[in-house]
Scaffold this active site. Structure first.
Site, PDB file in Angstrom:
ATOM      1  N   ARG A  13     -34.247 -34.749  36.654  1.00 23.24           N
ATOM      2  CA  ARG A  13     -34.498 -35.908  37.510  1.00 23.24           C
ATOM      3  C   ARG A  13     -35.232 -37.021  36.746  1.00 23.24           C
ATOM      4  O   ARG A  13     -35.321 -38.134  37.215  1.00 23.24           O
ATOM      5  CB  ARG A  13     -35.285 -35.509  38.756  1.00 23.24           C
ATOM      6  CG  ARG A  13     -34.403 -34.746  39.711  1.00 23.24           C
ATOM      7  CD  ARG A  13     -35.121 -34.322  40.969  1.00 23.24           C
ATOM      8  NE  ARG A  13     -34.221 -33.547  41.794  1.00 23.24           N
ATOM      9  CZ  ARG A  13     -34.008 -32.250  41.646  1.00 23.24           C
ATOM     10  NH1 ARG A  13     -34.640 -31.586  40.699  1.00 23.24           N
ATOM     11  NH2 ARG A  13     -33.160 -31.626  42.431  1.00 23.24           N
ATOM     12  N   ASP A  30     -34.583 -20.565  35.087  1.00 23.20           N
ATOM     13  CA  ASP A  30     -34.611 -20.297  33.644  1.00 23.20           C
ATOM     14  C   ASP A  30     -35.198 -18.946  33.226  1.00 23.20           C
ATOM     15  O   ASP A  30     -35.314 -18.671  32.043  1.00 23.20           O
ATOM     16  CB  ASP A  30     -35.359 -21.439  32.939  1.00 23.20           C
ATOM     17  CG  ASP A  30     -36.754 -21.673  33.510  1.00 23.20           C
ATOM     18  OD1 ASP A  30     -37.386 -20.698  33.969  1.00 23.20           O
ATOM     19  OD2 ASP A  30     -37.215 -22.836  33.501  1.00 23.20           O
ATOM     20  N   HIS A  53     -33.640 -20.724  43.872  1.00 23.52           N
ATOM     21  CA  HIS A  53     -32.397 -21.345  43.421  1.00 23.52           C
ATOM     22  C   HIS A  53     -31.578 -20.386  42.544  1.00 23.52           C
ATOM     23  O   HIS A  53     -30.666 -20.806  41.839  1.00 23.52           O
ATOM     24  CB  HIS A  53     -32.664 -22.639  42.652  1.00 23.52           C
ATOM     25  CG  HIS A  53     -33.148 -23.759  43.538  1.00 23.52           C
ATOM     26  ND1 HIS A  53     -33.519 -24.989  43.046  1.00 23.52           N
ATOM     27  CD2 HIS A  53     -33.329 -23.833  44.877  1.00 23.52           C
ATOM     28  CE1 HIS A  53     -33.900 -25.775  44.053  1.00 23.52           C
ATOM     29  NE2 HIS A  53     -33.804 -25.085  45.167  1.00 23.52           N
ATOM     30  N   SER A 103     -42.130 -32.072  42.242  1.00 20.87           N
ATOM     31  CA  SER A 103     -42.371 -33.311  42.984  1.00 20.87           C
ATOM     32  C   SER A 103     -42.379 -33.037  44.488  1.00 20.87           C
ATOM     33  O   SER A 103     -42.648 -33.933  45.283  1.00 20.87           O
ATOM     34  CB  SER A 103     -41.283 -34.335  42.649  1.00 20.87           C
ATOM     35  OG  SER A 103     -40.014 -33.781  42.972  1.00 20.87           O
TER      36      SER A 103
END
Ligand code: ZN
Length: 253
Positions: free
Chosen positions: A41, A110, A125, A199
């Site tokens: 982002r 990750d 996710h 964020s």
């Protein structure tokens, strides 16, 4: 880039952690930036430039045009296979080891929290750790995926020839129910939610701090840049996540 030192406020965060009967961490892309994984982002971050991930890392692209999906995703899988946990991941694992954190809820795919030694990791996710055949369900570890690509650059199941998809949540897909339920449970139980490198803008994960607040818990935020929860947080630290969490461990000693 100049290294930022840890912010004032680390002592306050240490006090909050010591005083909380139950605390949980919520992490986002920012926690892996010191490992060399850019936050897609953020603008101008190399690997992620010139393409809108929301357009390519989408389940409909995977289904309709798998070669296009994999042109985008294959180099990322390779990159993820090479990166290593940083001081922020290590600090969170250490907090869990000391009994100060119940676990880590992460938006990251990750594997680095596990690599650092965190045990209770809720990957809302999914994770690049495995990819699965959508026809027969065979699961392939990351290290085996590279051998599955055909001449067109599409990963094909070694067992049945079906399409193989990384076990991550693509755009257009729902988050895994069990992981979200566990995340909700931890957020409800937490007297302190430590948000690191996120964020807090992407729902439904961005709703979790609200769950903790509604139950009377507190928020601590370690993230560069604004979040919608800054005004509601007891502590907000703006330094680099690895420096801040390293300083936190030192303050707890
Ligand atoms: Zn198969």
């Amino acid at each position: 880039m100049e290294r930022q030192v840890a912010s004032a406020g680390v002592e306050t965060l240490a006090e909050l952690l010591r005083g909380a009967r139950s605390a949980v961490a919520l992490t986002g892309a920012g926690v892996s930036v010191p490992s060399g994984i850019p936050d897609f982002r953020s603008p101008g971050t190399g690997l992620w430039e010139n393409v809108d991930p929301m357009e390519v890392a989408h389940i409909s692209v995977f289904e309709r045009d798998p070669a296009r999906f994999w042109r985008y995703y294959r180099p990322r899988l390779e990159k993820f296979g090479e990166v290593q946990a940083n001081a922020a991941h290590v600090a969170l694992a250490e907090l869990e080891r000391r009994g100060l954190l119940a676990g880590v809820i992460t938006q990251n795919i990750d594997r680095l929290h596990r690599a650092a030694g965190s045990r209770e990791v809720i990957e809302v996710h999914g994770s690049i750790d495995t990819s699965s055949c959508r026809s027969c369900g065979t699961s392939f570890e990351l290290e085996r995926v590279e051998a599955l690509f055909d001449a067109a650059g599409v990963a094909i199941c070694a067992e049945c020839g079906g399409p193989v998809k990384p076990d991550v949540v693509l755009f257009g897909e729902l988050l895994p129910e069990a992981a979200m339920a566990r995340a909700q449970e931890l957020a409800e139980a937490a007297e302190l939610m430590l948000c690191v490198g996120s964020s807090l803008a992407v729902y439904p994960v961005a709703g979790l701090p609200e769950v903790t607040l509604e139950r009377g818990g507190r928020l601590a935020i370690v993230t560069q840049g604004p979040t919608p929860y800054d005004e509601l947080a007891t502590v907000k630290l703006e330094g680099e996540v690895d420096a801040e969490l390293g300083a936190l461990l030192a303050a707890l000693d």
